[in-house]
Design a protein around this motif. Structure first.
Motif, PDB file in Angstrom:
ATOM      1  N   TYR A   5      77.988  20.836   4.107  1.00 37.76           N
ATOM      2  CA  TYR A   5      77.598  21.480   5.353  1.00 37.76           C
ATOM      3  C   TYR A   5      76.657  20.575   6.153  1.00 37.76           C
ATOM      4  O   TYR A   5      76.850  20.322   7.349  1.00 37.76           O
ATOM      5  N   SER A   8      78.451  17.494   7.454  1.00 34.90           N
ATOM      6  CA  SER A   8      79.281  17.805   8.620  1.00 34.90           C
ATOM      7  C   SER A   8      78.422  17.979   9.858  1.00 34.90           C
ATOM      8  O   SER A   8      78.759  17.534  10.961  1.00 34.90           O
ATOM      9  N   GLY A  12      78.566  15.780  13.202  1.00 27.32           N
ATOM     10  CA  GLY A  12      78.742  16.457  14.495  1.00 27.32           C
ATOM     11  C   GLY A  12      77.655  16.090  15.472  1.00 27.32           C
ATOM     12  O   GLY A  12      77.917  15.824  16.650  1.00 27.32           O
TER      13      GLY A  12
ATOM     14  N   ARG B   2      86.339  25.868   5.899  1.00 23.23           N
ATOM     15  CA  ARG B   2      86.282  24.484   5.429  1.00 23.23           C
ATOM     16  C   ARG B   2      87.574  23.773   5.757  1.00 23.23           C
ATOM     17  O   ARG B   2      88.626  24.389   5.857  1.00 23.23           O
ATOM     18  N   ALA B   3      87.452  22.505   5.952  1.00 27.36           N
ATOM     19  CA  ALA B   3      88.639  21.707   6.249  1.00 27.36           C
ATOM     20  C   ALA B   3      89.496  21.630   5.007  1.00 27.36           C
ATOM     21  O   ALA B   3      88.971  21.627   3.898  1.00 27.36           O
ATOM     22  N   LEU B   8      84.964  18.472   4.848  1.00 26.24           N
ATOM     23  CA  LEU B   8      84.147  18.731   6.027  1.00 26.24           C
ATOM     24  C   LEU B   8      84.089  20.214   6.311  1.00 26.24           C
ATOM     25  O   LEU B   8      85.075  20.922   6.140  1.00 26.24           O
ATOM     26  N   SER B   9      82.943  20.647   6.772  1.00 25.09           N
ATOM     27  CA  SER B   9      82.840  22.018   7.245  1.00 25.09           C
ATOM     28  C   SER B   9      83.040  21.998   8.754  1.00 25.09           C
ATOM     29  O   SER B   9      82.251  21.384   9.489  1.00 25.09           O
ATOM     30  N   TRP B  10      84.110  22.613   9.216  1.00 24.13           N
ATOM     31  CA  TRP B  10      84.419  22.606  10.665  1.00 24.13           C
ATOM     32  C   TRP B  10      83.327  23.289  11.451  1.00 24.13           C
ATOM     33  O   TRP B  10      82.961  22.843  12.550  1.00 24.13           O
ATOM     34  N   LEU B  13      80.454  20.968  11.744  1.00 19.83           N
ATOM     35  CA  LEU B  13      80.802  19.831  12.615  1.00 19.83           C
ATOM     36  C   LEU B  13      80.710  20.235  14.089  1.00 19.83           C
ATOM     37  O   LEU B  13      80.092  19.550  14.920  1.00 19.83           O
ATOM     38  N   ILE B  14      81.298  21.382  14.437  1.00 22.87           N
ATOM     39  CA  ILE B  14      81.280  21.844  15.833  1.00 22.87           C
ATOM     40  C   ILE B  14      79.855  22.170  16.266  1.00 22.87           C
ATOM     41  O   ILE B  14      79.421  21.833  17.368  1.00 22.87           O
TER      42      ILE B  14
END
Lengths: 131, 293
Positions: A5, A8, A12, B2-3, B8-10, B13-14
């Motif tokens: 987490y 990521s 990001g 999760r991707a 990756l955790s979407w 990431l966003i």
């Protein structure tokens, strides 16, 4: 789970910062709308100076002309007038040369290169009260 | 969330991208914005806009290039008519007392010369009228008749009856559409016998008068009158005139005029008549000439 987490999130943020900086400096930079004349683009500063020089031809008031150039914030306005005049001569900017040469001459910056562009003084005619 | 197998955790990431963009914009807009160095006239503040408009008006007072002045004013992207912008600047300068020095007065006059003929108006209208121009008259040498001896009688016998054929009357030339004219003379004169008259003369490239040229005079924004050269042949084929009303400003133009049309003002002037000084209205000579191609 937490590592993934956080990783990521960091990726990001990195991407976001790059995109944000690109948008803020390149695509949508700050637009100023209350600017002074000193912030004008060089082209417009030259144009403004030319207009002041033409105005000097109209009113022949060199003090007023210099006062109008003050907002451009030039460290040495006489140097600036001379530089611009010589630049116009080198660029063969024919319409601008005579008025800029006259302004240069008025501030005592008539250089040899400007000599041939001086306006020839026209002898004033004799006024007559009636015909 | 999760991707699929990418590690990756979407969502993260966003969220990170959103936070990053926000941070990037905050930095570039607030902390370290681009240094202002390429400003256009429309971005100027109020005082700088006024300086710019004054410079445009003074420039126009010198070069009389209305198109150039218009384009320069357009660079300010005014919210109203560009001429009204000039009128408002003149008004503002009067209201704020920028009418102390001679230079200030000349600025108001220059502004007014720019906006009034274009139909704009403001509170500075007519406050500082342009003084009537001085009368400078260049004496024109009148042709002196040169005495010549009468021709000796010829010894050639003259036929007793000779048919005298008059030369055919040729149609008078009128300027074709597309002819280009420039103003070669705009000069005032004060003559008690010619009270407030615009004397217009139109010449071709060679200096010959052209009859039949329509001359248009405009005043008060919308009033016009058209008249033609050559209708008073005793004054020359190139000649036409117009009687002005005192106090008005007139613009004189002809078709194909490529220079700025001259403006004349029916201002009062003093002249001598029978030993006394009398007040009459200024008259003008306005000459147009075909430009050499």
């Amino acid at each position: 789970m937490t590592k993934r987490y956080v990783g990521s999130l960091l990726v990001g943020v990195l991407i976001g910062v790059v995109v944000g900086v690109f948008l803020g400096w390149e695509q949508y930079p700050v637009e100023y709308t209350n600017s002074p004349l000193s912030a004008l683009a060089p082209y417009y500063q030259d144009e403004y100076t030319l207009m002041v020089a033409e105005g000097y031809q109209y009113d022949q008031d060199i003090n007023a002309a210099l006062e109008r150039l003050q907002p451009l914030g030039k460290p040495n306005v006489f140097d600036y007038i001379q530089d611009l005049t010589e630049r116009y001569i080198s660029q063969s900017n024919v319409p601008a040369i005579p008025v800029m040469v006259a302004l240069s001459e008025a501030v005592g910056r008539l250089t040899p290169i400007m000599e041939i562009y001086r306006m020839t003084p026209v002898p004033s005619p004799t006024p007559m009260v009636s015909q | 969330m999760r991707a699929g197998g990418g590690g990756l955790s979407w969502f993260a990431l966003i969220l990170g991208v959103a936070i990053g963009i926000g941070a990037g914009l905050f930095y570039t807009w607030e902390i370290d914005p681009i240094i202002e160095h390429n400003t256009a006239p429309w971005q100027l503040g109020k005082a700088a806009r006024e300086d710019y408009v004054v410079a445009v008006a003074l420039s126009y007072a010198h070069n009389r290039d209305l198109t150039l002045a218009f384009n320069r004013l357009l660079a300010l992207k005014p919210e109203q008519n560009v001429w009204q912008l000039v009128a408002d600047v003149a008004c503002e300068r009067v209201k704020t007392g920028k009418t102390v020095s001679n230079s200030d007065i000349r600025v108001i006059r220059a502004l007014e010369q720019l906006y009034r003929p274009q139909g704009a108006s403001g509170c500075a209208d007519g406050l500082y009228p342009t003084p009537a121009p001085l009368v400078f008259v260049t004496p024109i040498p009148s042709p002196t008749a040169t005495p010549t001896l009468p021709p000796p009688p010829t010894k050639t016998p003259t036929p007793s009856s000779v048919a005298i054929v008059s030369p055919p009357v040729l149609p008078t030339p009128t300027p074709a559409v597309g002819e280009r004219f420039i103003v070669t003379r705009t000069q005032s004169f004060c003559d008690p016998n010619v009270d407030g008259v615009i004397e217009v003369r139109v010449y071709d490239e060679a200096g010959e008068g052209i009859p039949g040229v329509p001359v248009t005079v405009l005043w008060s924004g919308s009033e016009t009158e058209r008249f033609y050269t050559g209708l008073q042949p005793e004054r020359g084929l190139e000649y036409a005139d117009f009687q002005m009303t005192p106090g008005r400003t007139y613009t004189v133009t002809i078709p194909g005029l490529v220079s700025a049309p001259p403006q004349v003002e029916a201002a009062p002037c003093r002249a001598e008549l029978d030993g006394e000084m009398v007040t009459v209205t200024t008259s003008y000579w306005v000459n147009f000439q075909q430009r050499a191609r």
